[in-house]
Design an enzyme around this catalytic site. Structure first.
Site, PDB file in Angstrom:
ATOM      1  N   SER A  82      49.891 -39.463  68.565  1.00  0.00           N
ATOM      2  CA  SER A  82      49.787 -40.825  68.021  1.00  0.00           C
ATOM      3  C   SER A  82      49.931 -41.866  69.110  1.00  0.00           C
ATOM      4  O   SER A  82      49.490 -42.995  68.952  1.00  0.00           O
ATOM      5  CB  SER A  82      50.934 -41.095  67.041  1.00  0.00           C
ATOM      6  OG  SER A  82      50.858 -40.262  65.950  1.00  0.00           O
ATOM      7  N   HIS A 131      43.010 -37.558  65.734  1.00  0.00           N
ATOM      8  CA  HIS A 131      44.265 -38.070  65.185  1.00  0.00           C
ATOM      9  C   HIS A 131      44.217 -38.174  63.658  1.00  0.00           C
ATOM     10  O   HIS A 131      43.559 -39.060  63.111  1.00  0.00           O
ATOM     11  CB  HIS A 131      44.541 -39.444  65.822  1.00  0.00           C
ATOM     12  CG  HIS A 131      45.829 -40.075  65.412  1.00  0.00           C
ATOM     13  ND1 HIS A 131      45.947 -41.394  65.085  1.00  0.00           N
ATOM     14  CD2 HIS A 131      47.076 -39.549  65.265  1.00  0.00           C
ATOM     15  CE1 HIS A 131      47.195 -41.666  64.766  1.00  0.00           C
ATOM     16  NE2 HIS A 131      47.896 -40.567  64.867  1.00  0.00           N
ATOM     17  N   GLU A 189      41.015 -40.565  63.270  1.00  0.00           N
ATOM     18  CA  GLU A 189      40.540 -41.288  64.454  1.00  0.00           C
ATOM     19  C   GLU A 189      40.151 -40.250  65.503  1.00  0.00           C
ATOM     20  O   GLU A 189      40.918 -39.309  65.751  1.00  0.00           O
ATOM     21  CB  GLU A 189      41.653 -42.191  65.012  1.00  0.00           C
ATOM     22  CG  GLU A 189      42.016 -43.340  64.080  1.00  0.00           C
ATOM     23  CD  GLU A 189      43.178 -44.194  64.586  1.00  0.00           C
ATOM     24  OE1 GLU A 189      43.223 -45.375  64.253  1.00  0.00           O
ATOM     25  OE2 GLU A 189      44.057 -43.671  65.312  1.00  0.00           O
ATOM     26  N   ASN A 200      47.400 -47.834  64.385  1.00  0.00           N
ATOM     27  CA  ASN A 200      48.754 -48.168  64.838  1.00  0.00           C
ATOM     28  C   ASN A 200      48.806 -49.443  65.676  1.00  0.00           C
ATOM     29  O   ASN A 200      49.877 -49.952  65.975  1.00  0.00           O
ATOM     30  CB  ASN A 200      49.386 -46.996  65.596  1.00  0.00           C
ATOM     31  CG  ASN A 200      49.891 -45.942  64.619  1.00  0.00           C
ATOM     32  OD1 ASN A 200      50.176 -46.235  63.459  1.00  0.00           O
ATOM     33  ND2 ASN A 200      49.979 -44.702  65.065  1.00  0.00           N
TER      34      ASN A 200
HETATM   35  P1  NAI Z   1      56.928 -31.761  63.619  1.00  0.00           P
HETATM   36  O1  NAI Z   1      58.220 -31.924  64.329  1.00  0.00           O
HETATM   37  O2  NAI Z   1      56.904 -31.744  62.131  1.00  0.00           O
HETATM   38  O3  NAI Z   1      56.213 -30.397  64.125  1.00  0.00           O
HETATM   39  C1  NAI Z   1      56.098 -30.031  65.468  1.00  0.00           C
HETATM   40  C2  NAI Z   1      56.035 -28.521  65.534  1.00  0.00           C
HETATM   41  O4  NAI Z   1      55.673 -28.138  66.862  1.00  0.00           O
HETATM   42  C3  NAI Z   1      57.384 -27.827  65.245  1.00  0.00           C
HETATM   43  O5  NAI Z   1      57.194 -26.859  64.238  1.00  0.00           O
HETATM   44  C4  NAI Z   1      57.779 -27.185  66.572  1.00  0.00           C
HETATM   45  O6  NAI Z   1      58.449 -25.963  66.409  1.00  0.00           O
HETATM   46  C5  NAI Z   1      56.426 -26.993  67.233  1.00  0.00           C
HETATM   47  N1  NAI Z   1      56.471 -26.945  68.691  1.00  0.00           N
HETATM   48  C6  NAI Z   1      57.222 -27.703  69.537  1.00  0.00           C
HETATM   49  N2  NAI Z   1      56.946 -27.375  70.794  1.00  0.00           N
HETATM   50  C7  NAI Z   1      56.018 -26.386  70.767  1.00  0.00           C
HETATM   51  C8  NAI Z   1      55.318 -25.644  71.761  1.00  0.00           C
HETATM   52  N3  NAI Z   1      55.545 -25.848  73.045  1.00  0.00           N
HETATM   53  N4  NAI Z   1      54.409 -24.728  71.344  1.00  0.00           N
HETATM   54  C9  NAI Z   1      54.184 -24.520  70.031  1.00  0.00           C
HETATM   55  N5  NAI Z   1      54.811 -25.195  69.050  1.00  0.00           N
HETATM   56  C10 NAI Z   1      55.712 -26.109  69.416  1.00  0.00           C
HETATM   57  O7  NAI Z   1      55.972 -32.920  64.208  1.00  0.00           O
HETATM   58  P2  NAI Z   1      54.737 -33.658  63.497  1.00  0.00           P
HETATM   59  O8  NAI Z   1      55.240 -34.810  62.740  1.00  0.00           O
HETATM   60  O9  NAI Z   1      53.891 -32.641  62.828  1.00  0.00           O
HETATM   61  O10 NAI Z   1      53.979 -34.260  64.773  1.00  0.00           O
HETATM   62  C11 NAI Z   1      53.231 -33.460  65.661  1.00  0.00           C
HETATM   63  C12 NAI Z   1      52.299 -34.326  66.485  1.00  0.00           C
HETATM   64  O11 NAI Z   1      51.457 -35.086  65.622  1.00  0.00           O
HETATM   65  C13 NAI Z   1      52.975 -35.344  67.401  1.00  0.00           C
HETATM   66  O12 NAI Z   1      52.192 -35.457  68.561  1.00  0.00           O
HETATM   67  C14 NAI Z   1      52.917 -36.626  66.593  1.00  0.00           C
HETATM   68  O13 NAI Z   1      52.922 -37.775  67.386  1.00  0.00           O
HETATM   69  C15 NAI Z   1      51.567 -36.466  65.898  1.00  0.00           C
HETATM   70  N6  NAI Z   1      51.414 -37.212  64.640  1.00  0.00           N
HETATM   71  C16 NAI Z   1      52.409 -37.276  63.696  1.00  0.00           C
HETATM   72  C17 NAI Z   1      52.215 -37.961  62.510  1.00  0.00           C
HETATM   73  C18 NAI Z   1      53.277 -38.020  61.464  1.00  0.00           C
HETATM   74  O14 NAI Z   1      53.195 -38.883  60.573  1.00  0.00           O
HETATM   75  N7  NAI Z   1      54.277 -37.163  61.490  1.00  0.00           N
HETATM   76  C19 NAI Z   1      50.939 -38.656  62.224  1.00  0.00           C
HETATM   77  C20 NAI Z   1      49.921 -38.436  63.218  1.00  0.00           C
HETATM   78  C21 NAI Z   1      50.182 -37.782  64.398  1.00  0.00           C
END
Ligand code: NAI
Length: 388
Positions: A118, A139, A151, A189
């Site tokens: 993001s 995204h 996006e 954003n």
């Molecule tokens: P989350 O914390 O729910 O999930 C992240 C997952 O990645 C976890 O299950 C973790 O165990 C895993 N992980 C961490 N390091 C790792 C690695 N080296 N290899 C494999 N798996 C690994 O996070 P979320 O909210 O799903 O966000 C993920 C990405 O998406 C971030 O870049 C965030 O900025 C982006 N994003 C998030 C949004 C939201 O509303 N939560 C919206 C749009 C984008």
């Protein structure tokens, strides 16, 4: 044609994106370092699928087909036969770069390597690859299966071919694509910042209460949620961090300056719905968001106009800087964050002269750079031009 998709990170976003790709018929491998995350992703999908069957949206064969399309894997190497990989791990540049350079060793030369980031620049992530032209931002919005908008962000290194295939794939998955320049906040954003920022400022100046501002935006503007309800929904910690990141990334442009009110709420643990208290209290069942007593309609109109014109100015400025096309900017806001109308279409409706006049009034009052009118709006007003 993209058939095999690798998703890296099985959290909120990764599991949602896996569901979207599997529903569209792709064979998906979902990778996470944590077994618990994969187990949770699998169990959550089962629940979502059951609910969709109950509601009659899919039948049990479709449920089975979608679930069978996803394999849960605990090694990055398993993603080696992917045509496209989408990374959704923790928002940390060094960790992402590390995963990308390792992944590139396993996949074929024409595999597209995308990030769901993001806030990080796609150029910086792409720089970790031997073939950065295959890297792109894809995204999604949360929850990925429900939100229509995606996006797509080509970096300076991204090839035309990578962009073309990515746009086609995401469109085939039933999403609306908005192509955005690799700049902070991409479209949504960035353009949405005044919805929160100007609302907080109006409150901080003592002009109106949370409920009055929310009521003005909903009743006059037709927004589904007011800014404070929405910040409570997103979480004040999350929303504050996005604002701060965008502010820093724009070299401290005062237009994106974060608010002390929101910072203090986040520090106090008043995060919103998830903590039971934010701008409103969620622990009692009294409807918390009603305005108490009479609400002056003239004041409501002023509040609405001030926030709306700041949003329009931000959208126009995004177009001025060629961040995206007018259609994509409008689609991004209606489909990514459910705005009742596209902001540029709204500008046409209100009149470009009206927008310029309102911005100049704010600037004359405050003499702050925050209220500078976009050169595009001023130019359009002088030339009597509309967006559509
Ligand atoms: P989350 O914390 O729910 O999930 C992240 C997952 O990645 C976890 O299950 C973790 O165990 C895993 N992980 C961490 N390091 C790792 C690695 N080296 N290899 C494999 N798996 C690994 O996070 P979320 O909210 O799903 O966000 C993920 C990405 O998406 C971030 O870049 C965030 O900025 C982006 N994003 C998030 C949004 C939201 O509303 N939560 C919206 C749009 C984008």
């Amino acid at each position: 044609m993209i058939k095999k998709v690798g998703i890296i990170g099985g959290g909120t976003m990764g599991s949602g994106i896996a569901q979207v790709a599997a529903t569209a018929g792709c064979s998906v491998k979902l990778y996470d370092t944590k077994t618990e995350a994969l187990e949770k992703a699998k169990a959550d999908l089962e629940k979502i699928m059951d609910r969709l069957v109950e509601k009659g949206k899919i039948n049990s064969e479709e449920k089975q087909r979608i679930q069978n399309n996803i394999k849960y894997v605990n090694s990055l190497k398993e993603l080696k036969d992917s045509d496209l990989t989408i990374e959704a791990i923790v928002e940390n540049l060094d960790i992402k770069k590390n995963v990308f350079s390792t992944l590139e060793k396993f996949v074929s030369d024409d595999c597209i390597i995308a990030s769901n980031t993001s806030s990080l620049s796609i150029a910086s992530i792409a720089s970790s690859l031997q073939k950065p032209e295959r890297c792109i931002g894809i995204h999604f919005f949360n929850p990925a299966p429900l939100m229509k908008l995606v996006e797509v962000i080509p970096a300076v290194q991204t090839s035309e071919e990578t962009l073309k295939i990515s746009v086609k794939t995401i469109t085939d998955w039933g999403k609306t694509v908005a192509v955005a320049k690799d700049t902070p906040g991409f479209i949504v954003n960035r353009v949405a910042r005044p919805f929160y920022g100007e609302a907080l400022r109006i409150y901080e100046e003592g002009i109106a209460s949370f409920a009055e501002i929310d009521t003005a935006m909903k009743e006059i503007g037709g927004f589904r949620m007011g800014p404070f309800e929405l910040m409570d929904f997103i979480g004040n910690d999350v929303n504050y961090t996005v604002t701060e990141t965008v502010f820093e990334a724009f070299y401290y442009d005062p237009r994106y300056k974060p608010s002390f009110t929101q910072k203090r709420f986040a520090e106090a643990g008043y995060l919103g719905r998830k903590s039971g208290k934010g701008y409103y209290n969620y622990s009692d069942d009294v409807s918390p968001r009603a305005v108490e007593g009479d609400f002056d309609s003239e004041k409501a109109e002023q509040i609405f106009n001030r926030i709306l014109v700041m949003l329009i100015n931000e959208a126009a400025d995004a177009l001025f800087w060629n961040i995206a096309s007018a259609e994509d900017i409008d689609n991004a806001m209606t489909k990514g964050v459910n705005y009742p109308k596209g902001l540029l279409a709204w500008a046409d409706e209100k009149g470009i002269d009206w927008c310029v006049k309102k911005m100049d009034e704010l600037y004359d009052e405050y003499h702050e750079d925050r209220y500078r009118c976009s050169p595009l709006l001023r130019r359009m007003s002088q030339g009597n031009i509309k967006f559509y």
